[in-house]
Design an enzyme around this catalytic site. Structure first.
Site, PDB file in Angstrom:
ATOM      1  N   GLY A 186       0.982  -1.320  -0.027  1.00  0.00           N
ATOM      2  CA  GLY A 186      -0.215  -0.028   0.121  1.00  0.00           C
ATOM      3  C   GLY A 186       0.964   1.318   0.059  1.00  0.00           C
ATOM      4  O   GLY A 186       1.707   1.363  -0.711  1.00  0.00           O
ATOM      5  N   GLY A 187       0.392   2.255   0.781  1.00  0.00           N
ATOM      6  CA  GLY A 187       1.055   3.670   0.791  1.00  0.00           C
ATOM      7  C   GLY A 187       2.572   3.380   1.171  1.00  0.00           C
ATOM      8  O   GLY A 187       3.375   4.342   1.042  1.00  0.00           O
ATOM      9  N   GLY A 421      20.860  10.080 -32.867  1.00  0.00           N
ATOM     10  CA  GLY A 421      20.528  10.624 -31.466  1.00  0.00           C
ATOM     11  C   GLY A 421      21.041  10.126 -30.137  1.00  0.00           C
ATOM     12  O   GLY A 421      21.349  10.538 -29.268  1.00  0.00           O
ATOM     13  N   ALA A 422      21.458   8.699 -30.232  1.00  0.00           N
ATOM     14  CA  ALA A 422      21.934   8.053 -28.930  1.00  0.00           C
ATOM     15  C   ALA A 422      23.511   8.514 -29.135  1.00  0.00           C
ATOM     16  O   ALA A 422      23.909   8.507 -27.795  1.00  0.00           O
ATOM     17  CB  ALA A 422      22.035   6.555 -29.334  1.00  0.00           C
TER      18      ALA A 422
END
Length: 531
Positions: A186-187, A421-422
């Protein structure tokens, strides 16, 4: 006779024997140390788990732990809680030394109400985190908790919010390390998620927002706790866990090793240890590891092991996004972060997970003054509709942002290839890299030779008597004219083309030169990284 003159009056007011204050202190301390009782301690051991105090004693240097808030107790009166007394409640907090350096700790005590977090537990954790920030020392959380304490209602949820706030304030100020030693649901999962590194233990630790029963009720899907949120799942699939250990002891040994590379806070330099490896050691055999054929796979970690000080490489996130390698090492005793493409997995391409993994690591190193060495062998970004639709543009931009924002020394070496781009993303010169090298046989271009000639000479290849022979000849011409390091070197995009055997020697000298690097940045609250 007055009260003062009565020989039977010892000051207690009732004529009984006086209470020995020291003995009372010892009794109360013993009650706190036993937590939820011997039966619950035995149950913890039966699961193969240590108690909170045993974990702390194992982790810190012998005899150095000082406990804080030993006698604090919960204040709840709901659901029969008024009759339950647990000195210290369900968490042990304090500080100690790891290899002679101060760290602050909190450890959930599963023997007390399942280690659940109520108001007092949260306040104790927040207090020790505040002290860690004030002292400028790392904070380590040993998590073993059933989550929010139902009996305390919203107070327990407010407690989590207070902890999350501290995690956020501490981020970038002091190293934060989480070890999941049992359940974390959970949290409660978001505090470890906000820290810098998360350790898990195979078979005994689990993390998930919603458990298997809830998932089955809502979706009909059946899944085990281990498959859903076990150490192996989070270390290989989700990337939530940076390390998966086979035992609690191994996890804590790894925490000690990790701390050895890190400064105590963002105002310090990382520790430098006495060098044990020759700084002038030549890497004569490194070319035996890296094939000259640009598409042939090899293991980049073997290259890293040769470049850094012997046996110093400590890989992080080893099981997740394995097409990129990140971790800590040392160069002549100095701590460095290492980022490298891994040609053995998906040819070393950058995809969504790899970009996020590398970006997070770069930002951590930059927060704590750890220089970054990048070894490049990247053919490009991973193509495909799955990558595009899941945000490779937005998420790949995180790595650009991380390098461009970094102010620590940045060194990079193109080992074999860097395309498109790499090439830009992997610590290129104009993203702010201080030193950029390439090995003689490396290739840098907008596209690799095959991709380039397929576009530029499509018609010529199609019309040739032997298309494949024509393509190969054109690829050879392309390599000779464009795909080599001397073009970028002429433009100043590379500082030098170096022999592979000189790599270690050059990086160590450059690291020494950059040890006094200072960078001015414009004043602003923070940038807007594409999250």
């Amino acid at each position: 006779m007055s009260r003062q003159e009565d020989p039977a009056d010892d000051g207690t007011g009732d004529g009984d024997e006086p209470v020995d204050a020291v003995e009372e202190l010892r009794r109360r301390r013993a009650a706190a140390e036993i937590g939820g009782g011997e039966d619950r301690i035995e149950a913890q051991h039966a699961k193969g788990k240590m108690t909170a105090r045993e974990r702390i004693e194992f982790l810190v240097d012998e005899g150095t732990f000082t406990e804080i808030d030993t006698f604090v107790e919960h204040r709840s009166t709901n659901f029969g809680m008024a009759d339950k007394e647990f000195p210290g409640d369900a968490v042990v907090t304090g500080y100690g030394d790891v290899d002679g350096r101060t760290v602050f700790l909190f450890a959930h005590d599963f023997t007390v109400l399942g280690g659940s977090v109520g108001e007092v537990v949260a306040d104790k954790i927040c207090k020790v985190m505040d002290q860690a920030m004030e002292a400028g020392a790392p904070v380590i959380g040993l998590n073993d908790s059933g989550g929010a304490r139902i009996q305390e209602g919203v107070d327990s949820l407010v407690g989590f919010a207070k902890i999350f706030e501290r995690n956020t304030k501490a981020s970038g100020l002091i190293p934060q390390i989480s070890a999941i030693m049992g359940p974390c649901a959970g949290g409660a999962t978001y505090s470890p998620a906000l820290t810098d590194f998360t350790f898990m233990v195979n078979d005994t630790s689990h993390m998930f927002i919603t458990g298997p029963d809830v998932i089955e009720t809502v979706t009909g899907e059946q899944v085990s706790k281990e498959e859903l949120g076990g150490a192996s799942s989070h270390a290989s699939k989700s990337g939530v866990a940076h390390f998966a250990a086979n035992s609690e002891e191994q996890a804590m040994d790894d925490i000690r090793r990790l701390l050895s590379y890190l400064p105590a806070n963002n105002m310090e330099d990382p520790p430098r240890v006495s060098p044990w490896d020759d700084p002038d050691r030549s890497l004569d055999d490194v070319t035996d590891i890296v094939p000259s054929a640009p598409r042939k796979p090899y293991d980049m970690t073997k290259v890293i092991d040769r470049v850094v000080d012997e046996d110093s490489f400590f890989e992080v996130h080893e099981g997740w996004a394995r097409n990129v390698v990140v971790g800590f090492g040392r160069l002549d005793g100095r701590s460095v972060g290492v980022v490298a493409n891994q040609p053995r997995v998906s040819a070393g391409t950058l995809d969504i997970d790899a970009a996020e993994k590398a970006a997070r690591f770069v930002r951590f190193c930059d927060s704590f003054n750890i220089p970054i060495c990048t070894l490049v062998d990247v053919p490009g970004f991973m193509p495909g509709t799955d990558q595009e639709h899941n945000g490779i543009i937005r998420r790949g931009a995180k790595l650009i942002y991380a390098y461009a924002e970094a102010t620590v020394p940045l060194l990079s070496v193109v080992v074999r290839k860097a395309y498109g781009g790499a090439y830009i993303v992997m610590s290129s010169k104009f993203l702010g890299s201080d030193v950029n090298y390439a090995w003689p046989g490396s290739e840098m271009a907008v596209l690799g030779p095959r991709g380039a000639v397929n576009i530029l000479y499509r018609n010529e290849i199609a019309e040739a008597d032997d298309p494949e022979a024509k393509r190969q000849a054109l690829m050879d011409d392309f390599r000779e004219e464009f795909a080599h390091p001397y073009g970028p070197a002429k433009r100043g995009y590379l500082d030098d083309v170096i022999e592979p055997s000189d790599t270690r020697r050059r990086l160590i000298k450059d690291l020494e030169m950059l040890s006094t690097k200072r960078t001015e940045t414009p004043p602003k609250d923070h940038g807007n990284i594409p999250l």
